[in-house]
Design a protein around this motif. Sequence first.
Motif, mmCIF file in Angstrom:
data_model
loop_
_atom_site.group_PDB
_atom_site.id
_atom_site.type_symbol
_atom_site.label_atom_id
_atom_site.label_comp_id
_atom_site.label_asym_id
_atom_site.label_seq_id
_atom_site.Cartn_x
_atom_site.Cartn_y
_atom_site.Cartn_z
ATOM 1 N N ASP A 1 65.216 60.137 55.640
ATOM 2 C CA ASP A 1 64.768 61.330 55.404
ATOM 3 C C ASP A 1 64.805 61.267 53.761
ATOM 4 O O ASP A 1 63.840 61.781 53.101
ATOM 5 C CB ASP A 1 65.464 62.535 55.944
ATOM 6 N N LEU B 1 62.139 59.182 52.073
ATOM 7 C CA LEU B 1 60.910 59.997 52.308
ATOM 8 C C LEU B 1 60.783 61.144 51.126
ATOM 9 O O LEU B 1 59.793 61.125 50.504
ATOM 10 C CB LEU B 1 60.376 60.705 53.545
ATOM 11 N N GLU B 2 61.582 62.019 51.053
ATOM 12 C CA GLU B 2 61.823 62.819 50.162
ATOM 13 C C GLU B 2 61.636 62.394 48.783
ATOM 14 O O GLU B 2 60.885 62.979 48.043
ATOM 15 C CB GLU B 2 63.138 63.478 50.133
ATOM 16 N N ARG C 1 57.987 61.520 48.250
ATOM 17 C CA ARG C 1 57.042 62.779 48.170
ATOM 18 C C ARG C 1 57.114 63.162 46.474
ATOM 19 O O ARG C 1 56.128 63.947 46.076
ATOM 20 C CB ARG C 1 57.576 63.866 49.187
ATOM 21 N N GLN C 2 58.301 63.117 46.001
ATOM 22 C CA GLN C 2 58.483 63.530 44.535
ATOM 23 C C GLN C 2 57.649 62.785 43.502
ATOM 24 O O GLN C 2 57.396 63.387 42.359
ATOM 25 C CB GLN C 2 59.918 63.578 44.377
#
Length: 69
Positions: free
Chosen positions: A60, A63-64, A67-68
């Motif tokens: 997680d 993945l974060e 995404r940024q």
Amino acid sequence: MKSITITLPEPLDTQIANLAQESGLTLNDFFVEVTKDIVEQDEVRKRFMQRAEIGKDKVDAVLEMLRQE
């Protein structure tokens, strides 16, 4: 060294004998090599699963981060 007896169906027996001959191995050496390969693959699978277990909590977060970007 341990000795075992196995029973193979006829088509498989012929195929294995041909593979061993093509590889330049005796049947015994062929079975030893195949068995070592299977054991090694199992060890690799176990190491992979251990590493996956260690890293599963980080998925997680990674993945974060992606995404940024």
